[in-house]
Write an enzyme that holds these catalytic residues in place. Structure first.
Site, short mmCIF file in Angstrom:
data_model
loop_
_atom_site.label_atom_id
_atom_site.label_comp_id
_atom_site.label_asym_id
_atom_site.label_seq_id
_atom_site.Cartn_x
_atom_site.Cartn_y
_atom_site.Cartn_z
N ILE A 116 1.22 -1.09 0.43
CA ILE A 116 0.21 -0.08 0.36
C ILE A 116 1.33 0.93 0.30
O ILE A 116 1.48 1.40 0.84
CB ILE A 116 -1.29 -0.23 1.40
CG1 ILE A 116 -1.54 -1.34 1.53
CG2 ILE A 116 -1.84 1.80 1.11
CD1 ILE A 116 -2.86 -1.16 0.73
N ALA A 161 4.58 3.64 3.35
CA ALA A 161 4.00 2.79 2.67
C ALA A 161 3.64 1.57 3.67
O ALA A 161 4.27 1.57 3.97
CB ALA A 161 4.67 2.37 1.16
N LYS A 162 3.50 0.41 3.49
CA LYS A 162 3.14 -0.63 4.18
C LYS A 162 2.74 -2.01 2.94
O LYS A 162 2.61 -1.44 2.27
CB LYS A 162 2.32 -0.46 5.34
CG LYS A 162 3.35 -1.52 6.25
CD LYS A 162 3.37 -0.83 6.75
CE LYS A 162 4.25 -1.31 8.08
NZ LYS A 162 5.04 -0.90 9.50
N GLY A 163 3.90 -3.10 3.40
CA GLY A 163 2.87 -4.01 2.96
C GLY A 163 3.54 -5.42 3.71
O GLY A 163 3.43 -5.71 4.79
#
Ligand code: NAD
Length: 420
Positions: A60, A105-107
Site C-alpha cells: 500500500i 507505505a506498508k506491505g
C-alpha cells in the site's frame, strides 16, 4: 458486529482531527484520506514437499509528496488490507513528523513464517519481490523490516531486486531496501534503531518530568527487534524490566528480568515462554503490573477499553504501530497516563533506514557514534516540535504529533500545487 472503528478508520479520523486543528485545505484532506496505490499480488511458490501453495502479498502506497514511499514489510497470518492502509498512513505521518524526505507505505505477505522452513521463506520472499517488480524501487518505494521480517529477509529482497533489474547498476540499486546487515550495505545501528530512538525520547520526557530513568521500572509487550532492543538499552542505564509478554505468554519479576539473558532465550526458543528466571503470569497480570513505563512493541490495537483500565504506569511509550485504539486512548487520558505516540516513539527505525539509504547512495559506511548522534538530533527535534504544538494548541501528544505532520504535508502541497 463491533461498533469499534476499523484500524484504518481510526487512523484517518486522527488525521482529519489534525487537519481540522491546523486548518488544512479540503483538497489536501481528501488526498490524505486514502492511499494513492494498493497493489495486491497472488503468487505461487513450490513448498519443500514439492506442492505449490498460493500466497497473497500487498503493498500500500499512501503518499509520496515528501519523497519516495517508505515503510515496512510484514509477514503475518492476521493481515488484511485495512491494517495495511492504516499502517501506510501512519508511515506518511511519521516521516513527515521527523522530517525525513520520504512518503508512507506498508506491505506484507499473509502467512505465518513460523510454519515454514527457511528455504520456503526465502522462496516466498524472492517470488513476491520479483512479482512486485517496478512497484518498488530505490527512488520510488523502499521497503524495510517489520513484524515477522528481519535483516535476512531484506537481504533476499535486495538481492532479488538487483538481479532482476539493470545488471550494470546492481550496486547503484542497493538502496531499494533498508534494514540490511552492514555486510549487505546496511547501516550500523539499524538493528537497535527503534529502541535507541525511543530511549532518546524517553530521556527528553524524563528531563521534562524530573524523572530519573535509572530508577524507572518498565514492562514490554513483544520481545522482538523493537521490544528486545528497547529493553536492553533501558536496562543499560539501570531501568528495571518487571514484566514481559509475547505471542508465547507472559512473565513478571519485581526484582527485574535480565533482558540480555531473555533475548538469548528468545533467540533459541522463539518466545519468552519457558524462560526460567521469572514467574509465569496471565496476560491480565502482565497488563496490570505496576511500572513507570509501559512499552507496547508487538501488534496494533492492544491497549483498548479492556486493557487500558488495567495499566498501572505513568507513561505509555508506543514501540508498536497503532497499539492504542481510540477507546483505549480516551481511557488513558482520563486516567492521566501520558502517551508518547507511535509516530514519534518508534521513528528511530525509519530514521536510521533513511541514513542507510543515504549511505548507499554515497557508497559510505558511517560509524555507529555518527549514526547515534544524528538519530538523537532527529528524535529530539521532532519531540520539541510535538511539544511546541501540544502546548500552543492545548491538545494531547498524539494529536499534536499528527498536527505537525499534516501541517508539513500541507506546506508541500501548497508550494507544489496539486496536479493537474
Ligand atoms: P518482531 O517480529 O521482531 O517481534 C514481534 C514480537 O511481538 C515478538 O516478540 C512476538 O512474539 C510478539 N507478538 C506477536 N504477536 C503478538 C500478540 N498477539 N501478542 C503479544 N505479542 C505478540 O517485530 P518488530 O520488528 O519488533 O515489530 C514490533 C512492532 O514494532 C510492530 O508493530 C512494528 O510495526 C513496529 N515497528 C517495527 C520497526 C522495525 O524496524 N522493526 C520500526 C517501527 C515500528
Amino acid at each position: 458486529m463491533s461498533d469499534r472503528p476499523s484500524f484504518f478508520e481510526a487512523t484517518v479520523n486522527q488525521v482529519m482531527s489534525a487537519c481540522e486543528l491546523m486548518d488544512v485545505e479540503p483538497g489536501i484532506r481528501l488526498i490524505l484520506s486514502q492511499p494513492k496505490n494498493e497493489v495486491v499480488i497472488h503468487f505461487p511458490v513450490r513448498m519443500d514437499s514439492g506442492e505449490f501453495k498460493l500466497f497473497m502479498g500487498y503493498r500500500i502506497q499512501h503518499n509520496n509528496v515528501l519523497g519516495p514511499y517508505k515503510g515496512g514489510m510484514r509477514y503475518r497470518n492476521e493481515l488484511d488490507l485495512d491494517s495495511g492502509k492504516a499502517l501506510a498512513t501512519l508511515m506518511t505521518m511519521k516521516n513527515s513528523l521527523v522530517e525525513i524526505p520520504f512518503g508512507g507505505a506498508k506491505g506484507g505477505i499473509k502467512f505465518d513464517p513460523s510454519l515454514h522452513s527457511e528455504n520456503e521463506i526465502m522462496k516466498i520472499t524472492r517470488r513476491f519481490t520479483h512479482a512486485l517488480s517496478n512497484n518498488i524501487g530505490p527512488e520510488y518505494d523502499i521497503p524495510g523490516p517489520d513484524l515477522g521480517t528481519d535483516s535476512g529477509t531484506m537481504a533476499w529482497m535486495m538481492d532479488t531486486y538487483v538481479n532482476s533489474h539493470d545488471s550494470l547498476n546492481r550496486s547503484a540499486n542497493m538502496h531499494v531496501v533498508t534494514g540490511k546487515r552492514p555486510i549487505c550495505g546496511g547501516s550500523k545501528g539499524r538493528d537497535k534503531a527503534v529502541g535507541q530512538g525511543m530511549f532518546y525520547v524517553l530521556e527528553e520526557w524524563a528531563r521534562e518530568r524530573y524523572v530519573d530513568l535509572s530508577e524507572c521500572t518498565f514492562a514490554v509487550q513483544g520481545f522482538g527487534q523493537v521490544g528486545g532492543f528497547a529493553a536492553r538499552i533501558l536496562d543499560g542505564v539501570g531501568a528495571k524490566l518487571v514484566a514481559v509478554n509475547d505471542i508465547g505468554g507472559s512473565l513478571r519479576r519485581a526484582n527485574g528480568i535480565d533482558p540480555k539473558a531473555l533475548a538469548d532465550w528468545v533467540r533459541e526458543h522463539g518466545s519468552v515462554a519457558g524462560y526460567p528466571d521469572a514467574e509465569v503470569c496471565s496476560r491480565e497480570d502482565f497488563f496490570s503490573t505496576k511500572c513507570d513505563i509501559f512499552i507496547p512493541a508487538a501488534v496494533q490495537e492492544v491497549i483498548d477499553e479492556k486493557t487500558a483500565p488495567q495499566l498501572k504506569c505513568k507513561l505509555v511509550c508506543e514501540g508498536a504501530n497503532g497499539p492504542t485504539t481510540p477507546a483505549g486512548d480516551a481511557i488513558l487520558a482520563e486516567r492521566g497516563i501520558e502517551v508518547v505516540p507511535d509516530i514519534l516513539a518508534n521513528a528511530g527505525g525509519v530514521i536510521v533506514s533513511y541514513f542507510e539509504w543515504v549511505q548507499n547512495k554515497k557508497s559510505e559506511q558511517w560509524e555507529l557514534s555518527e549514526v547515534d548522534a544524528k538519530l538523537k538530533l532527529y528524535m529530539t527535534k521532532a519531540y520539541a516540535r510535538l511539544r511546541r504544538v501540544q502546548y500552543e494548541k492545548k491538545v494531547n501528544a498524539r494529536l499534536a504529533a499528527y498536527a505537525v505532520s499534516v501541517d508539513r504535508l500541507q506546506a508541500a502541497y501548497l508550494e507544489r500545487g496539486i496536479f493537474p
